[in-house]
Design an enzyme around this catalytic site. Structure first.
Site, PDB file in Angstrom:
ATOM      1  N   LEU A 106       0.825  -1.206   0.000  1.00  0.00           N
ATOM      2  CA  LEU A 106       0.000   0.000   0.000  1.00  0.00           C
ATOM      3  C   LEU A 106       0.866   1.265   0.000  1.00  0.00           C
ATOM      4  O   LEU A 106       2.059   1.215   0.312  1.00  0.00           O
ATOM      5  CB  LEU A 106      -0.923  -0.027   1.218  1.00  0.00           C
ATOM      6  N   PRO A 107       0.281   2.421  -0.339  1.00  0.00           N
ATOM      7  CA  PRO A 107       1.081   3.621  -0.561  1.00  0.00           C
ATOM      8  C   PRO A 107       1.702   4.268   0.677  1.00  0.00           C
ATOM      9  O   PRO A 107       2.754   4.883   0.582  1.00  0.00           O
ATOM     10  CB  PRO A 107       0.080   4.599  -1.212  1.00  0.00           C
ATOM     11  N   THR A 139       6.208   0.420   2.053  1.00  0.00           N
ATOM     12  CA  THR A 139       7.293   1.196   2.645  1.00  0.00           C
ATOM     13  C   THR A 139       6.674   2.198   3.609  1.00  0.00           C
ATOM     14  O   THR A 139       6.116   3.214   3.196  1.00  0.00           O
ATOM     15  CB  THR A 139       8.102   1.928   1.556  1.00  0.00           C
ATOM     16  N   LYS A 224      14.580  -0.715   4.814  1.00  0.00           N
ATOM     17  CA  LYS A 224      14.131  -0.125   3.554  1.00  0.00           C
ATOM     18  C   LYS A 224      14.331   1.392   3.563  1.00  0.00           C
ATOM     19  O   LYS A 224      14.779   1.982   2.565  1.00  0.00           O
ATOM     20  CB  LYS A 224      12.656  -0.460   3.317  1.00  0.00           C
ATOM     21  N   LYS A 299       8.564  10.993  -0.217  1.00  0.00           N
ATOM     22  CA  LYS A 299       7.840  10.351   0.882  1.00  0.00           C
ATOM     23  C   LYS A 299       8.791   9.528   1.743  1.00  0.00           C
ATOM     24  O   LYS A 299       8.761   9.597   2.988  1.00  0.00           O
ATOM     25  CB  LYS A 299       6.745   9.442   0.319  1.00  0.00           C
TER      26      LYS A 299
END
Length: 352
Positions: A106-107, A139, A224, A299
Site C-alpha cells: 500500500l502507498p 514502505t 528499507k 515520501k
C-alpha cells in the site's frame, strides 16, 4: 486520470498475456529451488493493493500455484485478476476470511493502518482472525509497523494450525522496483519473528530472488528506509558530479566510464545512470518516465527524517535530500523518476 488507468490496464493485460507462457517454467524453477520444511505450509494467500508493484507480485504468486484472493479500490484491476484465476473480495476483512496468509502492498502508513485496523479491516471482529501470517510489503515507518504488529499479537487464531498459537506479522518491504516485481527478482527486507520468516520464505521466493532477515518487528521497514536514503544521496551525488563534469568540458559518457572503473562507482552511475543518452533501458533514456517517482522518494525521505528525529540521530544529508526532492515535486516533476534531478535540479544536459 482516465489515461493513467488505461495505461495501467494495458500494462496488466500484458501480464495476462504472458501468464500462460511463463507459468510452467516459473513453477518448475520455484519447485526445485527449496526443500524447506515450511515449503507447503501455506497455500491460500490474500493480497491487498494491486498497484504497479502489487499487481506484478500477485501475478507471480498465481504463476507459482498459490490460491490467491485479492482486494483493491480499483474494481477494473480486480476483474483483471479474476480472469487470471484469482478470487476477489470487496473488503480486507473478506480477504482475511479466505486466507492463511495476507500480504499488503500500500502507498503509505495511513493506508496500512486503515487496512489492518479500520472498518472491515484485517483485524475486524472479536480479536479472532483466520490468517496465521500477515506480511506488509509497503514502505512505511518502523513505528507504525510495530504498532500494527502489537495489535496483531493481541489477536487469536480462529483455527490453530501446527504450532501456531497466535497470528504473526512480518514487515517485508522490497527493493528492485517495477521491473524486478515483474521478473520476480525483488529483494525482501524482513522484520519479525525468525520462525515466521522461515515459514514465509516460499511465498517470498515466488515473488523475489533474495530475502534478508533483518531482526525484530520494524527492522525490515527500517532497512528499507535506510536503503532508500542511501539511494537518494547516491543519485544526488552522481547527478551533481556528472553535471559538474559537463560544465568542466567532460562528456557524461567519458565521466561515467571513469566513475565506473574508479572509486566513484555506484548503482546510480553503473546501473541507473541519470544522463539521457548514456545508458539504454533506464528512465533517463525515456524522458524519466517509469521507474521510481520523485514523489515516492520524497515520501521515503520524510519517513527517514521522522525516524531519525525520533531516535535523536543527526541527519544533515536527509535534510538536504528532502529539500531537493520537495522542490522537484513543487516544480511539477513529482511523477518523473527520481533520477530526473540531473536535468531538473542540476540543469544537466542530454548526451548527444
Amino acid at each position: 486520470m482516465a489515461i493513467r488507468r488505461a495505461q495501467a490496464l494495458l500494462s496488466l493485460s500484458k501480464l495476462k498475456t504472458s501468464f500462460v507462457l511463463d507459468s510452467y517454467s516459473r513453477f518448475h524453477r520455484l519447485s526445485s529451488s527449496s526443500s524447506s520444511q515450511h515449503s507447503t505450509r501455506f497455500q491460500n494467500v490474500g493480497f491487498i493493493g494491486l498497484g504497479n508493484m502489487g499487481s506484478r507480485m500477485v501475478n507471480n504468486l498465481v504463476k507459482a500455484g498459490f490460491n490467491v484472493t485479492v482486494h483493491d479500490i480499483n474494481c477494473d484491476v480486480m476483474k483483471m485478476f479474476t480472469e487470471m484465476g484469482a478470487s476477489a473480495r470487496d473488503t480486507p476483512y473478506e480477504v482475511a476470511q479466505d486466507s492463511e496468509v495476507v500480504i499488503t502492498m500500500l502507498p503509505s502508513s495511513s493506508h496500512v493502518m486503515d487496512v489492518y485496523t479500520g472498518t472491515n479491516g484485517l483485524l475486524h471482529g472479536d480479536k479472532a482472525i483466520r490468517p496465521a501470517l500477515l506480511i506488509d510489503s509497503s514502505t512505511i515507518d518502523p513505528q507504525t509497523t510495530r504498532k500494527i504488529s502489537l495489535a496483531v499479537s493481541d489477536c487469536n487464531l480462529i483455527e490453530k494450525r501446527d504450532n501456531w498459537e497466535k497470528p504473526v506479522m512480518l514487515d517485508a518491504p522490497v527493493s528492485g522496483g517495477v521491473l524486478a516485481a515483474e521478473a520476480g527478482t525483488l529483494t525482501f527486507m524482513v522484520g519479525g519473528p525468525e520462525d515466521a520468516y522461515l515459514a514465509a520464505r516460499p511465498i517470498l521466493e515466488s515473488m523475489g530472488r533474495t530475502s534478508i532477515y533483518c531482526g525484530g518487528s520494524g527492522n525490515g521497514s527500517a532497512a528499507k528506509i535506510c536503503n532508500n536514503l542511501a539511494m537518494a544521496v547516491s543519485m544526488l551525488g552522481t547527478s551533481e558530479a556528472l553535471a559538474l563534469g559537463q560544465s568542466l568540458g567532460i562528456s557524461a559518457t567519458t565521466l561515467t566510464q571513469v566513475l565506473n572503473t574508479s572509486s566513484g562507482r555506484c548503482w546510480s552511475s553503473d546501473k541507473y545512470n541519470p544522463v539521457p543518452g548514456v545508458m539504454k533501458g533506464v528512465p533517463s533514456s525515456r524522458e524519466y518516465n517509469g521507474g521510481f517517482a520523485s514523489r515516492l522518494m520524497a515520501k521515503d525521505l520524510n519517513l527517514a527524517a521522522a525516524s531519525a528525529e525520533e531516535v535523536g540521530h543527526k541527519s544533515a544529508l536527509i535534510s538536504k535530500a528532502q529539500e531537493i526532492y520537495k522542490k522537484m515535486c513543487e516544480d511539477g516533476h513529482e511523477r518523473k523518476d527520481f533520477s530526473c534531478v540531473f536535468r531538473h535540479f542540476y540543469n544537466g544536459k542530454d548526451e548527444v
